[in-house]
Each structure stands twice: as C-alpha cells, then as structure tokens.
Design a protein around this motif. Structure first.
Motif, PDB file in Angstrom:
ATOM      1  N   GLU A 257      90.755 -38.422 -10.691  1.00 56.41           N
ATOM      2  CA  GLU A 257      89.494 -37.775 -11.054  1.00 56.41           C
ATOM      3  C   GLU A 257      89.530 -37.290 -12.498  1.00 56.41           C
ATOM      4  N   LYS A 258      90.617 -36.631 -12.894  1.00 57.67           N
ATOM      5  CA  LYS A 258      90.735 -36.121 -14.264  1.00 57.67           C
ATOM      6  C   LYS A 258      90.675 -37.246 -15.280  1.00 57.67           C
ATOM      7  N   ILE A 259      91.363 -38.342 -14.978  1.00 55.67           N
ATOM      8  CA  ILE A 259      91.386 -39.486 -15.904  1.00 55.67           C
ATOM      9  C   ILE A 259      89.984 -40.076 -16.052  1.00 55.67           C
ATOM     10  N   VAL A 260      89.282 -40.220 -14.929  1.00 52.27           N
ATOM     11  CA  VAL A 260      87.943 -40.810 -14.960  1.00 52.27           C
ATOM     12  C   VAL A 260      86.969 -39.916 -15.715  1.00 52.27           C
ATOM     13  N   LEU A 261      87.018 -38.600 -15.483  1.00 51.48           N
ATOM     14  CA  LEU A 261      86.099 -37.693 -16.170  1.00 51.48           C
ATOM     15  C   LEU A 261      86.334 -37.679 -17.672  1.00 51.48           C
ATOM     16  N   GLU A 262      87.546 -37.982 -18.096  1.00 50.07           N
ATOM     17  CA  GLU A 262      87.838 -38.075 -19.524  1.00 50.07           C
ATOM     18  C   GLU A 262      87.449 -39.439 -20.096  1.00 50.07           C
ATOM     19  N   ALA A 263      87.339 -40.429 -19.221  1.00 50.93           N
ATOM     20  CA  ALA A 263      87.087 -41.800 -19.678  1.00 50.93           C
ATOM     21  C   ALA A 263      85.609 -42.094 -19.901  1.00 50.93           C
ATOM     22  N   ILE A 264      84.732 -41.395 -19.188  1.00 50.04           N
ATOM     23  CA  ILE A 264      83.301 -41.673 -19.313  1.00 50.04           C
ATOM     24  C   ILE A 264      82.550 -40.410 -19.737  1.00 50.04           C
ATOM     25  N   THR A 265      81.450 -40.599 -20.440  1.00 50.17           N
ATOM     26  CA  THR A 265      80.686 -39.485 -20.987  1.00 50.17           C
ATOM     27  C   THR A 265      79.843 -38.811 -19.908  1.00 50.17           C
ATOM     28  N   GLN A 266      79.343 -37.624 -20.219  1.00 49.50           N
ATOM     29  CA  GLN A 266      78.445 -36.925 -19.298  1.00 49.50           C
ATOM     30  C   GLN A 266      77.202 -37.770 -19.021  1.00 49.50           C
ATOM     31  N   GLU A 267      76.685 -38.406 -20.059  1.00 53.21           N
ATOM     32  CA  GLU A 267      75.497 -39.234 -19.896  1.00 53.21           C
ATOM     33  C   GLU A 267      75.766 -40.410 -18.955  1.00 53.21           C
ATOM     34  N   GLN A 268      76.948 -41.007 -19.077  1.00 53.80           N
ATOM     35  CA  GLN A 268      77.297 -42.110 -18.184  1.00 53.80           C
ATOM     36  C   GLN A 268      77.425 -41.636 -16.738  1.00 53.80           C
ATOM     37  N   ILE A 269      78.048 -40.467 -16.573  1.00 54.92           N
ATOM     38  CA  ILE A 269      78.197 -39.912 -15.224  1.00 54.92           C
ATOM     39  C   ILE A 269      76.826 -39.713 -14.581  1.00 54.92           C
ATOM     40  N   MET A 270      75.897 -39.137 -15.345  1.00 52.60           N
ATOM     41  CA  MET A 270      74.583 -38.859 -14.781  1.00 52.60           C
ATOM     42  C   MET A 270      73.775 -40.141 -14.560  1.00 52.60           C
ATOM     43  N   LYS A 271      74.086 -41.180 -15.311  1.00 51.68           N
ATOM     44  CA  LYS A 271      73.453 -42.478 -15.063  1.00 51.68           C
ATOM     45  C   LYS A 271      73.884 -43.002 -13.697  1.00 51.68           C
ATOM     46  N   TYR A 272      75.169 -42.842 -13.382  1.00 54.27           N
ATOM     47  CA  TYR A 272      75.661 -43.225 -12.049  1.00 54.27           C
ATOM     48  C   TYR A 272      75.011 -42.368 -10.965  1.00 54.27           C
ATOM     49  N   ILE A 273      74.978 -41.055 -11.186  1.00 52.22           N
ATOM     50  CA  ILE A 273      74.393 -40.142 -10.199  1.00 52.22           C
ATOM     51  C   ILE A 273      72.938 -40.520  -9.927  1.00 52.22           C
ATOM     52  N   LYS A 274      72.195 -40.816 -10.977  1.00 53.11           N
ATOM     53  CA  LYS A 274      70.788 -41.191 -10.808  1.00 53.11           C
ATOM     54  C   LYS A 274      70.672 -42.467  -9.982  1.00 53.11           C
ATOM     55  N   LEU A 275      71.584 -43.409 -10.184  1.00 51.44           N
ATOM     56  CA  LEU A 275      71.580 -44.645  -9.409  1.00 51.44           C
ATOM     57  C   LEU A 275      71.718 -44.347  -7.920  1.00 51.44           C
ATOM     58  N   TYR A 276      72.666 -43.491  -7.565  1.00 46.72           N
ATOM     59  CA  TYR A 276      72.873 -43.152  -6.153  1.00 46.72           C
ATOM     60  C   TYR A 276      71.642 -42.430  -5.589  1.00 46.72           C
TER      61      TYR A 276
END
Length: 309
Positions: A93-112
């Motif tokens: 989890e720590k590695i992934v959160l450092e690998a992608i931006t907040q904007e990318q994370i929220m793009k995934y969240i919006k998809l779900y």
C-alpha cells in the motif's frame, strides 16, 4: 509466500526498496497495472478484497491467467475467486500510494463509483451501497489515501449529477466543508440531504452540530455574542429534540456525547457555568447513557462533565 519469506530473510532491511523496484519492473502493460493499483487502493481503504465483478467489468483488457503470472507474488484470489487481495498489504500500500498521484487515485475511485450508479438507491441498500459508502467516505479518502480537500471537492462535484439523490453523498460533502470550517456551505449540503429524507437522524444531527460548531468559530473570530448565542441555541434545540425523541433512541448515547461536548466547549469559551436545572438533566442523560452503553465514549463524557461541573 515469497514476500513474507523475503521479509524474514532480510529482517526488513531494504525491503521496501526491493519491492518498489520489483513492482516498477514487472513486465506488464498499463491495463494490468491499473488492476493492480485498484486492488491496492481497496486495501488502503480497508475494503476486504477487490470484487471479481469489478475486475471483469472495469478491466476487460486484462486476462486473469496473464495477470496472475505478472502480479501473482503481490496479489491473490480468495473466497472461491470472488475477491482479489494484496499480499503483505501495508508495505505494498505504501509503495503504491507513493507511485501514483492524488489525481490518479481519484480517477480510479471515480471509475469504481460510477460503475455503482443505478445499483442502489435511498430505499435499496445492498453490497453496492456499502461499496459506495466506503469509496466516497471523506474521512477514509483524506486520511487513508492522503487526498487533499480541494481534490476531494472536485471529485464530489464530478459525481454530483449521478448521486444527488443519495443522502450519504451530501453528508460527505458537508463533512468535508465542516473540516475546512466552511460551515455555511456545509449547511447547504446538509439541507440538500434533509430534502431527500426530512426525518433523517444523520442529517438532523449534523445540522445541529454544524450550528454549534459555527457558534464556537464565531466566538473565536470575535463575532457579537448575540449572533453566536443564536447559532448555538438553534443547534441546541435541534439536538435536544433528538435526545428526547424515542424514535432516535438507538442514537441516544451518540447525541448526548456530541451535545455535552459542544455545551462544555461553548460555556468555557464564554466563561459561563451550566445552570443547576441543566446539570440535573444532563446527569440523568449520562446515567441513562452508561446503562445503555458503558463504553469509553460515555465514560469520557461522564468524567469530563464531572470535572467541568
């Protein structure tokens, strides 16, 4: 599994760096990485597995066998292949959160979240509404995924058209604005929720607390006493009505804790004491609350009220 074995062998030394390099150099395309990041995001939100249905419908380019060959040391299927989970969750989890931006994370969240559109409503709560609650919960998105408030605002605005008839949606927007001390905006969102279900305990409780929180802020900002007093009294009347209403008896302890917490803060700011009549009534409420739920919250408010009174 291999990850746990390596962790033991290395005693954790260089472990994060090793797996960061391992993840970065997996021979996989973007669609496979999208699925891997999605599983990790669900893990960050403490959701018990990424549903196979999401994989099938949101990651159509990914072949199951190929994906397991690529990421099998990091993820696994469980519960008759119904869910995908992360191995060694906290580290990955720590590695992934450092690998992608907040904007990318929220793009995934919006998809779900958009996938869930039409699968539940105010009268139909099911596993999909549960996913919606977790994926849009302001506290989880901000604290677990480290998403800034402004990015969260943009996300909520983006999905408004699709979920404007859901109380929970408006309440999360209100909570966000309360945390930013934008109490007037929070009130607008709470009232949007109330229009959907006027008798909602959640909305009425939030409105009462919003008035009282706003009163405390007005006092701190040097606003006139009469303005702050009016705001607090409005919130006070609403939350007392919730405490006394048998319809909301299951939330009695929660309401008492919230109200007495606000009442003591308000009195301290103004250097006021609580009247004898109020004190007697509050003691009755506290004793009733302790009978209903002798937990740390009721004991906390009991001890603080004794010190204050």
């Amino acid at each position: 599994d291999l990850i746990n074995l390596l962790y033991v062998l290395t005693h954790g030394k260089g472990f994060k760096e090793y797996f960061k390099n391992y993840i970065d150099n997996i021979n996989a395309d973007k669609s496979s990485y999208d699925l891997f990041y999605s599983i990790a995001i669900f893990s960050c939100l403490q959701i018990d597995g990424y549903p196979k249905e999401f994989m099938i419908n949101l990651h159509k380019k990914v072949q199951k066998k190929r994906f397991i060959n690529e990421f099998g040391e990091l993820v696994y299927f469980t519960d008759k292949d119904r869910f995908l989970k992360i191995r060694c969750g906290e580290l990955v989890e720590k590695i992934v959160l450092e690998a992608i931006t907040q904007e990318q994370i929220m793009k995934y969240i919006k998809l779900y979240v958009m996938y869930l559109k039409g699968m539940f409503n105010e009268k139909l709560e099911n596993i999909w509404s549960d996913y919606f609650h977790l994926l849009t919960k302001e506290n989880l998105l901000h604290k677990k995924l480290k998403i800034d408030y402004q990015i969260l605002r943009e996300f909520y605005i983006d999905i408004e058209k699709s979920f404007k008839d859901i109380i929970y949606y408006w309440m999360q927007r209100a909570i966000l604005e309360q945390h930013s001390e934008n109490f007037e905006q929070a009130e607008i969102f709470i009232n949007n929720a109330k229009r959907i279900r006027p008798e909602s305990y959640q909305a009425n409780h939030a409105l009462a607390k919003n008035w009282m929180e706003r009163a405390l802020k007005e006092i701190s900002d040097g606003t006139s006493y009469s303005t702050a007093a009016y705001m607090f009294e409005e919130g006070e009347k609403t939350i007392i009505s919730l405490i006394k209403n048998p319809k909301y008896s299951r939330s009695f302890c929660y309401s008492v804790h919230a109200y007495l917490d606000m009442k003591m803060k308000y009195c301290k700011k103004l250097g006021k004491s609580i009247s004898e009549t109020e004190t007697k009534e509050f003691i009755v409420w506290i004793l009733k609350g302790l009978q209903l739920s002798n937990d740390k919250y009721m004991n906390d408010i009991k001890n603080r009220f004794i010190d204050f009174a």
